[in-house]
Motif scaffolding. Structure first.
Motif, mmCIF file in Angstrom:
data_model
loop_
_atom_site.group_PDB
_atom_site.id
_atom_site.type_symbol
_atom_site.label_atom_id
_atom_site.label_comp_id
_atom_site.label_asym_id
_atom_site.label_seq_id
_atom_site.Cartn_x
_atom_site.Cartn_y
_atom_site.Cartn_z
ATOM 1 N N THR A 162 0.839 -1.204 0.000
ATOM 2 C CA THR A 162 0.000 0.000 0.000
ATOM 3 C C THR A 162 0.876 1.257 0.000
ATOM 4 O O THR A 162 0.595 2.225 -0.720
ATOM 5 C CB THR A 162 -0.936 -0.016 1.230
ATOM 6 O OG1 THR A 162 -1.719 -1.202 1.173
ATOM 7 C CG2 THR A 162 -1.854 1.189 1.252
ATOM 8 N N ASP A 229 -6.877 -1.270 -3.519
ATOM 9 C CA ASP A 229 -6.009 -1.773 -2.454
ATOM 10 C C ASP A 229 -6.627 -2.996 -1.776
ATOM 11 O O ASP A 229 -7.836 -3.035 -1.554
ATOM 12 C CB ASP A 229 -5.811 -0.638 -1.433
ATOM 13 C CG ASP A 229 -4.657 -0.909 -0.475
ATOM 14 O OD1 ASP A 229 -3.690 -1.594 -0.888
ATOM 15 O OD2 ASP A 229 -4.709 -0.430 0.666
ATOM 16 N N ASN A 230 -5.781 -3.964 -1.451
ATOM 17 C CA ASN A 230 -6.214 -5.156 -0.693
ATOM 18 C C ASN A 230 -7.230 -6.002 -1.461
ATOM 19 O O ASN A 230 -8.351 -6.226 -0.992
ATOM 20 C CB ASN A 230 -6.867 -4.749 0.646
ATOM 21 C CG ASN A 230 -5.874 -4.170 1.617
ATOM 22 O OD1 ASN A 230 -4.843 -4.768 1.880
ATOM 23 N ND2 ASN A 230 -6.166 -2.982 2.113
HETATM 24 MG MG LIG Z 1 -1.869 -2.878 2.295
#
Ligand SMILES: [Mg+2]
Ligand SMILES: Nc1ncnc2c1ncn2[C@@H]1O[C@H](COP(=O)(O)OP(=O)(O)O)[C@@H](O)[C@H]1O
Length: 369
Positions: A162, A229-230
């Protein structure tokens, strides 16, 4: 729905069914933590946000217990008038997390015209902590983005995906003027919510039914970088969505983080390596050791935990040893360095054998996503 009362959060305008955040006509002051909690919940309106995600977003690197979260949540609820006239704003799902439950409509604030890049519907989070090392990766991937519209950064949890993605997005956006939007899939547990999560990040009003056509219409051919993200728990769904968006919206660029590649058409995968540590068996001096990003990160975070900490000839070997044994994983190094306020580096190094217990003390849920 008639919604005479509204609040603005960054570029969101939220319309509430009743007057809120006021008491006897006076604005109620919310502390910054409480406001942060509200912002996170509102950004994820309708979606369950896990307790850990909420703590991570609000307290960033600091360790907090759930008690602190509850104290601030109670202030938020009070300010919202939660429970008043039977309206529940924030619903707790015991043991799982919290959901902003009131039906709100969202719109891009100020102007219905496509906003300029710095007033995105969901702006990129600003990383406050200094990014250490990674310059080659950040520069290399930023250069690739114009050509390769679909980049995925993979690696284990805590490796810095991230962090690197945000640095790339800020740089790409700064260099090209492309608007960048951030979509965090961590709190999204249902595959059926993935597309609407992206849609609401882009500023598309989400109703029932498939949001993808509206999302594509809204994006048109406007240049935009979506940071997804993720994605690891929604790989197939995000892969499918990515392919559709890239095909139908020619201005879209995707920067994805996931523990595993999406294996979708057009995807370029970059596996993020560990931060370099001095090789085993070597005993570098302090200046030489600091050249290694893992050591530099440890020193930076250790100073933050204890401002009298310094890398010296007497502790450099222990610090290098810690970084190597933590496999150069930034999150693990940060946890270890945070202990410098409590014990010296030799003690930290000695206790690394029980590394899980040491590093996650007080934060047992920290290592999963
Ligand atoms: Mg992350
Ligand atoms: N290059 C770096 N410099 C400084 N801190 C970093 C770096 N990479 C990661 N971190 C820190 O390590 C932690 C984990 O990083 P993160 O980007 O969240 O990892 P991931 O997304 O792979 O799980 C965060 O607290 C982040 O601030």
């Amino acid at each position: 729905m008639v919604t005479p009362y509204s609040m603005t959060f960054g570029a969101f305008t939220l319309h509430f069914p009743q007057r809120n955040l006021t008491k006897d006509g006076e604005a109620v002051r919310l502390g910054s933590r409480a406001l942060d909690i509200l912002v996170v919940l509102v950004e994820n309106a309708g979606v369950l946000v896990s307790t850990r995600e909420l703590c991570d977003r609000v307290w960033a690197d600091n360790v907090v217990d759930e008690g602190a979260l509850r104290v601030h949540l109670s202030a938020v609820r009070k300010a919202l008038g939660d429970g008043h006239e039977g309206i529940r704003y924030i619903v707790n799902e015991t043991g799982r997390g919290y959901r902003f439950a009131v039906p709100v409509s969202r719109s891009v604030a100020h102007s219905p015209a496509p906003p300029p890049h710095n007033s995105s519907a969901r702006a990129l989070p600003v990383t406050l902590a200094r990014v250490i090392g990674r310059e080659d990766v950040i520069a290399g991937l930023t250069d690739q983005l114009p050509e390769r519209r679909f980049l995925t950064i993979t690696g284990p949890g805590g490796m810095g995906k991230t962090t690197v993605a945000l640095a790339i997005a800020h740089r790409f956006s700064g260099q090209t003027g492309t608007r960048a939007l951030f979509v965090n899939f961590a709190p999204v547990s249902e595959t059926s919510s993935a597309a609407s999560t992206v849609a609401s990040a882009v500023g598309v009003a989400v109703s029932t039914g498939d949001p993808i056509p509206d999302l594509i219409r809204m994006l048109g051919d406007t240049p935009v970088l979506l940071v997804l993200d993720n994605c690891e728990h929604l790989i197939e769904t995000v892969a499918e969505l990515a392919e559709k968006l890239l095909q139908a919206a020619p201005g879209v660029h995707l920067l994805v983080t996931s523990r595993e590649p999406l294996r979708a058409d057009g995807e370029s995968v970059h596996r993020l390596a560990a931060l370099p540590s001095p090789p085993p068996g070597t005993t570098p001096g302090t200046n030489q050791a600091r050249e290694y990003a893992a050591v530099a990160l440890f020193v930076d975070r250790a100073k933050a935990a204890n401002d009298s900490f310094a890398l010296t000839e007497s502790n450099v070997t222990a610090v290098c040893d810690i970084c190597r044994r933590l496999d150069g994983i930034p999150l693990a190094i940060e946890f270890a360095a945070a202990r410098v306020g409590l014990m010296d580096v030799h003690a930290i190094s000695a206790r690394l054998d029980d590394r899980f217990a040491l590093l996650t003390q007080g934060r047992r849920t920290a290592l999963p996503r």
